[in-house]
Design a protein around this motif. Structure first.
Motif, PDB file in Angstrom:
ATOM      1  N   GLY A 135     -37.090 -51.853  26.033  1.00  0.00           N
ATOM      2  CA  GLY A 135     -37.028 -53.255  25.641  1.00  0.00           C
ATOM      3  C   GLY A 135     -35.936 -53.529  24.623  1.00  0.00           C
ATOM      4  O   GLY A 135     -35.202 -52.628  24.198  1.00  0.00           O
ATOM      5  N   VAL A 136     -35.820 -54.805  24.238  1.00  0.00           N
ATOM      6  CA  VAL A 136     -34.802 -55.221  23.284  1.00  0.00           C
ATOM      7  C   VAL A 136     -35.411 -56.224  22.304  1.00  0.00           C
ATOM      8  O   VAL A 136     -36.144 -57.129  22.694  1.00  0.00           O
ATOM      9  CB  VAL A 136     -33.572 -55.832  24.003  1.00  0.00           C
ATOM     10  CG1 VAL A 136     -33.964 -56.994  24.900  1.00  0.00           C
ATOM     11  CG2 VAL A 136     -32.525 -56.289  22.989  1.00  0.00           C
ATOM     12  N   ALA A 163     -30.672 -58.529   7.987  1.00  0.00           N
ATOM     13  CA  ALA A 163     -29.725 -57.635   8.661  1.00  0.00           C
ATOM     14  C   ALA A 163     -29.968 -56.177   8.289  1.00  0.00           C
ATOM     15  O   ALA A 163     -29.893 -55.284   9.139  1.00  0.00           O
ATOM     16  CB  ALA A 163     -28.295 -58.043   8.321  1.00  0.00           C
ATOM     17  N   THR A 164     -30.265 -55.924   7.023  1.00  0.00           N
ATOM     18  CA  THR A 164     -30.528 -54.551   6.585  1.00  0.00           C
ATOM     19  C   THR A 164     -31.807 -54.017   7.221  1.00  0.00           C
ATOM     20  O   THR A 164     -31.871 -52.859   7.656  1.00  0.00           O
ATOM     21  CB  THR A 164     -30.642 -54.494   5.054  1.00  0.00           C
ATOM     22  OG1 THR A 164     -29.410 -54.933   4.475  1.00  0.00           O
ATOM     23  CG2 THR A 164     -30.916 -53.075   4.577  1.00  0.00           C
ATOM     24  N   ARG A 170     -33.342 -50.518  13.954  1.00  0.00           N
ATOM     25  CA  ARG A 170     -32.510 -50.033  15.063  1.00  0.00           C
ATOM     26  C   ARG A 170     -32.447 -48.510  15.064  1.00  0.00           C
ATOM     27  O   ARG A 170     -32.578 -47.860  16.116  1.00  0.00           O
ATOM     28  CB  ARG A 170     -31.110 -50.628  14.931  1.00  0.00           C
ATOM     29  CG  ARG A 170     -30.133 -50.196  16.010  1.00  0.00           C
ATOM     30  CD  ARG A 170     -28.761 -50.827  15.762  1.00  0.00           C
ATOM     31  NE  ARG A 170     -28.877 -52.268  15.631  1.00  0.00           N
ATOM     32  CZ  ARG A 170     -28.531 -52.962  14.543  1.00  0.00           C
ATOM     33  NH1 ARG A 170     -28.021 -52.342  13.486  1.00  0.00           N
ATOM     34  NH2 ARG A 170     -28.677 -54.263  14.516  1.00  0.00           N
ATOM     35  N   ASN A 171     -32.256 -47.932  13.897  1.00  0.00           N
ATOM     36  CA  ASN A 171     -32.173 -46.474  13.805  1.00  0.00           C
ATOM     37  C   ASN A 171     -33.503 -45.820  14.163  1.00  0.00           C
ATOM     38  O   ASN A 171     -33.539 -44.756  14.800  1.00  0.00           O
ATOM     39  CB  ASN A 171     -31.753 -46.078  12.391  1.00  0.00           C
ATOM     40  CG  ASN A 171     -30.343 -46.518  12.063  1.00  0.00           C
ATOM     41  OD1 ASN A 171     -29.530 -46.744  12.956  1.00  0.00           O
ATOM     42  ND2 ASN A 171     -30.039 -46.672  10.785  1.00  0.00           N
ATOM     43  N   ASP A 179     -33.618 -51.220  22.090  1.00  0.00           N
ATOM     44  CA  ASP A 179     -32.420 -51.758  21.451  1.00  0.00           C
ATOM     45  C   ASP A 179     -32.808 -52.820  20.424  1.00  0.00           C
ATOM     46  O   ASP A 179     -33.712 -53.629  20.668  1.00  0.00           O
ATOM     47  CB  ASP A 179     -31.493 -52.394  22.488  1.00  0.00           C
ATOM     48  CG  ASP A 179     -30.926 -51.377  23.467  1.00  0.00           C
ATOM     49  OD1 ASP A 179     -30.539 -50.287  23.027  1.00  0.00           O
ATOM     50  OD2 ASP A 179     -30.891 -51.678  24.679  1.00  0.00           O
ATOM     51  N   VAL A 180     -32.127 -52.812  19.286  1.00  0.00           N
ATOM     52  CA  VAL A 180     -32.330 -53.823  18.245  1.00  0.00           C
ATOM     53  C   VAL A 180     -30.984 -54.478  17.978  1.00  0.00           C
ATOM     54  O   VAL A 180     -30.019 -53.804  17.595  1.00  0.00           O
ATOM     55  CB  VAL A 180     -32.907 -53.206  16.959  1.00  0.00           C
ATOM     56  CG1 VAL A 180     -33.035 -54.275  15.869  1.00  0.00           C
ATOM     57  CG2 VAL A 180     -34.263 -52.567  17.232  1.00  0.00           C
ATOM     58  N   VAL A 181     -30.918 -55.785  18.194  1.00  0.00           N
ATOM     59  CA  VAL A 181     -29.649 -56.518  18.144  1.00  0.00           C
ATOM     60  C   VAL A 181     -29.670 -57.528  17.000  1.00  0.00           C
ATOM     61  O   VAL A 181     -30.586 -58.352  16.903  1.00  0.00           O
ATOM     62  CB  VAL A 181     -29.390 -57.258  19.473  1.00  0.00           C
ATOM     63  CG1 VAL A 181     -28.043 -57.982  19.427  1.00  0.00           C
ATOM     64  CG2 VAL A 181     -29.447 -56.288  20.644  1.00  0.00           C
ATOM     65  N   THR A 182     -28.662 -57.462  16.144  1.00  0.00           N
ATOM     66  CA  THR A 182     -28.487 -58.437  15.065  1.00  0.00           C
ATOM     67  C   THR A 182     -27.451 -59.460  15.503  1.00  0.00           C
ATOM     68  O   THR A 182     -26.305 -59.106  15.780  1.00  0.00           O
ATOM     69  CB  THR A 182     -28.019 -57.756  13.772  1.00  0.00           C
ATOM     70  OG1 THR A 182     -28.934 -56.717  13.415  1.00  0.00           O
ATOM     71  CG2 THR A 182     -27.936 -58.774  12.632  1.00  0.00           C
ATOM     72  N   ILE A 183     -27.863 -60.714  15.581  1.00  0.00           N
ATOM     73  CA  ILE A 183     -26.965 -61.793  15.970  1.00  0.00           C
ATOM     74  C   ILE A 183     -26.427 -62.463  14.711  1.00  0.00           C
ATOM     75  O   ILE A 183     -27.203 -62.885  13.858  1.00  0.00           O
ATOM     76  CB  ILE A 183     -27.695 -62.840  16.837  1.00  0.00           C
ATOM     77  CG1 ILE A 183     -28.415 -62.162  18.014  1.00  0.00           C
ATOM     78  CG2 ILE A 183     -26.730 -63.903  17.305  1.00  0.00           C
ATOM     79  CD1 ILE A 183     -27.512 -61.455  18.983  1.00  0.00           C
TER      80      ILE A 183
END
Length: 250
Positions: A135-136, A163-164, A170-171, A179-183
């Motif tokens: 997933g994301v 964001a942090t 994400r790690n 997946d981890v996405v920062t927009i």
């Protein structure tokens, strides 16, 4: 990526994302605070997705800044979709910096709405994604979180914190196939920025940003500056000496 939950779905950017995702193959669950706006969005999405029986496009109202309400909303979304392929966190406000400077309460409220409430939901949903092993997870931050600017540092603090947190998440989830996405949008013509002079090449339309978000989620990108030019701009700003940064009020 066909079963998606959109939190803050009636925001200009999130609703544009929803319209792009609304295909006959998609199943969407939309969460928003404004019931009338949500119903209008769902009606539009059902037409786009040819969902004549209203089973694939669903939603509910909730104040996502209310951390105690998040668990029930997340459970309802999971029950509606069966399995969740992805989520997008897209709620927030643009606080008045002067009001924040004059009030501890206003400062903490801005940080809660734009930062800690989103982190609370991320902490709640992450174990479920970890267990399913796919997933994301995406969340809308801002270029304002890259560096403290005197014009909006209360807002920037919240987005920088988010964001942090996303970076650490994400790690953690990388080893579980998630997946981890920062927009990180720049200037976008939305109701939230209605009081600004929005002329110029650096301003983008919600639809353009939404298209970038969908692509970033499908590709599992780590950080997506939208439009892309903002990655260049923020890199240049980071390289400026602190004195010049202050003088230019950046």
């Amino acid at each position: 990526m066909q079963r998606i939950v959109l939190f803050g779905a009636t925001s200009a950017i999130a609703s544009a994302v929803a319209r792009e995702l609304a295909t006959p193959e998609a199943r969407l669950f939309c969460v928003a605070r404004d019931g009338d706006a949500l119903e209008a969005l769902l009606a539009d999405l059902r037409v786009r997705a040819d969902d004549t029986d209203s089973t694939r496009i669903q939603g509910t109202t909730a104040d996502l800044a209310d951390i105690d309400a998040q668990a029930a909303v997340w459970q309802q979304a999971q029950q509606a979709l069966g399995q969740v392929d992805g989520v997008l966190l897209a709620w927030g406000t643009l606080p008045d910096q002067a009001a924040c400077e004059a009030s501890v309460e206003a400062t903490l409220d801005a940080i809660h709405v734009n930062g800690t409430s989103a982190i609370a939901l991320l902490a709640r949903i992450a174990p479920d994604f970890e267990r399913q092993g796919r997933g994301v997870i995406a969340a809308i931050g801002s270029v304002a979180g890259d560096r403290g600017r005197q014009s909006n540092y209360a807002y920037g603090t919240a987005k920088g914190m988010l964001a942090t947190y996303l970076q650490g998440l994400r790690n953690r989830l990388f080893f579980h196939g998630v997946d981890v996405v920062t927009i990180k949008p720049g200037f976008v013509r939305t109701p939230m920025t209605a009081g600004f002079n929005r002329a110029g090449a650096l301003w983008a339309e919600p639809e353009a940003v939404a298209s970038g978000i969908v692509k970033a989620m499908r590709r599992g990108r780590e950080v997506a500056y939208l439009p892309w030019i903002w990655r260049v701009i923020m890199t240049v700003i980071r390289l400026l000496p602190e004195y010049l940064f202050k003088r230019l009020k950046l």
